[in-house]
Design an enzyme around this catalytic site. Structure first.
Site, short mmCIF file in Angstrom:
data_model
loop_
_atom_site.label_atom_id
_atom_site.label_comp_id
_atom_site.label_asym_id
_atom_site.label_seq_id
_atom_site.Cartn_x
_atom_site.Cartn_y
_atom_site.Cartn_z
N SER A 1 -3.60 -19.32 46.83
CA SER A 1 -4.45 -18.74 45.79
C SER A 1 -3.97 -18.92 44.35
O SER A 1 -4.70 -18.59 43.43
CB SER A 1 -4.64 -17.25 46.03
OG SER A 1 -5.65 -17.08 46.97
N LYS B 1 -4.09 -10.93 37.14
CA LYS B 1 -5.09 -10.92 38.21
C LYS B 1 -5.44 -9.47 38.54
O LYS B 1 -4.57 -8.59 38.48
CB LYS B 1 -4.50 -11.64 39.43
CG LYS B 1 -5.47 -11.84 40.58
CD LYS B 1 -4.81 -12.65 41.70
CE LYS B 1 -5.73 -12.87 42.88
NZ LYS B 1 -5.11 -13.71 43.95
N SER C 1 -7.92 -17.70 45.45
CA SER C 1 -8.61 -16.52 44.96
C SER C 1 -8.32 -16.18 43.50
O SER C 1 -9.09 -15.47 42.87
CB SER C 1 -8.24 -15.31 45.82
OG SER C 1 -6.84 -15.03 45.72
N1 GLN Z 1 -7.86 -18.99 50.59
C1 GLN Z 1 -6.89 -18.36 51.44
C2 GLN Z 1 -7.53 -17.16 52.09
O1 GLN Z 1 -8.68 -16.99 51.91
C3 GLN Z 1 -5.69 -17.95 50.65
C4 GLN Z 1 -5.92 -16.76 49.81
C5 GLN Z 1 -4.73 -16.36 49.01
O2 GLN Z 1 -3.77 -17.12 48.86
N2 GLN Z 1 -4.77 -15.12 48.55
O3 GLN Z 1 -6.91 -16.39 52.77
#
Ligand code: GLN
Length: 490
Positions: free
Chosen positions: A179, A80, A155
């Protein structure tokens, strides 16, 4: 069969037996990325020369050398775009880090190198890991290989797409509120968020430090378990990593789950917004597990209704502090026209960050501000303890919990981007796991009427990832749909 269709464990075995080389395998994935990435936008930077060079060096390591004993020796991987790899670009898919070159290796990257795993490049993500669809990436969204009109989740969407579409056999993501698990669910692959402290966060660009955790994506449980073994372990450079032995997770596979106790939290299934196909996949999972000899009970996690609010206070507070360092001085983008220092700071941040990141910084700054700290941040910390206790209570009598990973299968691109609350609700079943610090895994739980994958989540006791693998593996062997792959869409 093409090399890119083999699992990571099969590739490692073929390399070990001398049937192929790390370089040939790496070249096969590079070739596939060249063919398919344009249509999927999974990779945002390609490191092909480095990967081939590393693979060539790994191939030179003689048989019998202890380095070759790593379970995924020679197998390439996608990272990532928020993990530092010395000398390569890491941007968090943000304009503010455009052209930022990592000065050192993250702890996980060091481990991948020790394990002989070439890094193919960096995968797409929501800017600074804030989002559930990859639509917040400065490079544009990744597309779901099951239906390119749809989001891949986020994400860590690029990592999920890369693994689902065969652009990489395995990948790493980070999970702060879902994410890894939510994109795994959207793309029909396996994604694990380890226990907080299981994997070092050194060299992971911080979003919300008390919630962030790095974890594996793979096409099956065996590969997920092997990759966790590679990256897990105590690291003196991360004071939140824990001195707890890393078991040989492969020893948990292929074991009977007879008599294991699985809890169904009633607050997770009764709620509106849960797609009927998703509750259907929970029902069929219960049937499969019962046939395998597991026992079920309904439990209550009474503070579930506060999870989303608690998360969006704690995560934004930590983000506002972590992201204060991007001021145009140390790294990345700077507005060069500004006349004064403070104008330079504000214009750099105004131009460098996207809307969602700015929204989080503002929210986080507000909840930490002098007049509101007790009412929001302090209270959220207390509620977090109550949420953790809900899980502790369940684990007194159960081995794990079974829940949906996400309330719906992958939604359409553009469908939720204008409404942050709708987007935040995508993580309704995953954020509690980060707040409690426990491990959670998303596995392929079936398909919707539109032929989209649906993930189911198993949540385990701290440091009991092995038990999760045992349960997930038994399910994977019993359920036919865990073997389905996306159509060749591009
Ligand atoms: N979708 C969640 C957020 O926007 C989790 C994001 C993540 O786990 N990095 O914060």
């Amino acid at each position: 069969m093409r090399l890119t269709e083999l699992s990571a464990a099969e590739l490692a075995k073929a390399i070990r037996n001398g049937e192929t080389t790390s370089k040939d395998v790496t070249a096969a994935f590079i070739n596939r990325i060249e063919q398919k990435n344009k249509g999927l936008n999974a990779f945002v930077s390609k490191e092909f020369d480095l990967a081939l060079k590393a693979a060539g060096e790994y191939d030179k390591i003689p048989a019998g050398n202890s380095k070759r004993s790593s379970p995924l020796f020679g197998v390439p991987i996608a990272l990532k775009d928020n993990m530092c790899e010395q000398g390569t670009k890491v941007t968090c898919c943000s304009k503010i880090l455009e052209n930022f070159i990592a000065p050192y290796d993250a702890a996980v990257v060091e481990k991948l190198k020790e394990a002989g795993m070439p890094i193919l490049g960096k995968s797409n993500m929501d800017e600074f890991a804030m989002g559930s669809s990859t639509e917040n990436s400065v490079y544009g969204p990744s597309l779901n290989p099951w239906d390119k009109q749809r989001i891949p989740g986020g994400s860590s969407g690029g990592s999920a797409v890369a693994v689902a579409a065969g652009l990489a056999p395995v990948a790493l993501g980070s999970d702060t509120g879902g994410s890894i698990r939510q994109p795994a669910s959207c793309c029909g692959v396996v994604g694990l968020k380890p226990t907080y402290g299981r994997v070092s966060r050194y060299g992971l660009v911080a979003f919300a430090s008390s919630l962030d955790q790095i974890g594996p994506f793979a096409r099956n449980i065996e590969d997920t378990a092997a990759l966790l073994r590679v990256i897990a372990g105590y690291d003196p450079k991360d004071s939140t990593s824990i001195k707890e032995e890393v078991p040989d997770y492969s020893a948990f596979l292929n074991k009977s789950i007879k008599g294991m106790k699985i809890a169904i939290p009633k607050e997770y299934l009764g709620r509106g917004g849960l797609a009927p196909d998703v509750s259907g996949s929970i029902k069929s999972a219960i049937e499969i597990y019962q046939k395998l000899g597991a026992e079920f009970g309904e439990v209550s996690l009474p503070h579930t209704e506060y999870c989303l609010a608690t998360y969006y206070i704690i995560a934004t507070a930590e983000a506002s502090s972590n992201l204060a360092r991007y001021d145009g001085v140390h790294y990345g983008y700077r507005n060069k026209e500004a006349k004064t220092l403070s104008e330079m700071y504000s214009s750099t941040r105004a131009e460098g960050f996207g809307d969602e990141v700015k929204r989080r910084i503002m929210l986080g700054t507000y909840v930490l501000s002098a007049g509101y700290y007790d009412a929001y941040y302090l209270k959220a910390q207390k509620v977090r303890t109550l949420i953790k206790r809900d899980f502790d209570n369940v684990f007194k009598n159960y081995d794990c919990l079974l829940t949906p990973t996400a309330p719906t299968p992958a939604f359409k691109l553009g469908e939720k981007i204008a409404d942050p609350i709708q987007m935040y609700l995508s993580d309704i079943f995953t954020i509690s796991v980060n707040l409690a610090g426990v491990p959670g895994i998303s596995i392929q739980g079936g398909f919707s009427k539109e032929k989209l994958p649906i993930g189911i989540q198993l949540i385990g006791k701290p440091f009991k990832e092995g038990e999760l693998f045992k349960l997930a593996y038994a399910y994977e062997q019993a359920a036919l749909w865990t073997k389905f792959r996306p159509p060749e869409t591009v």
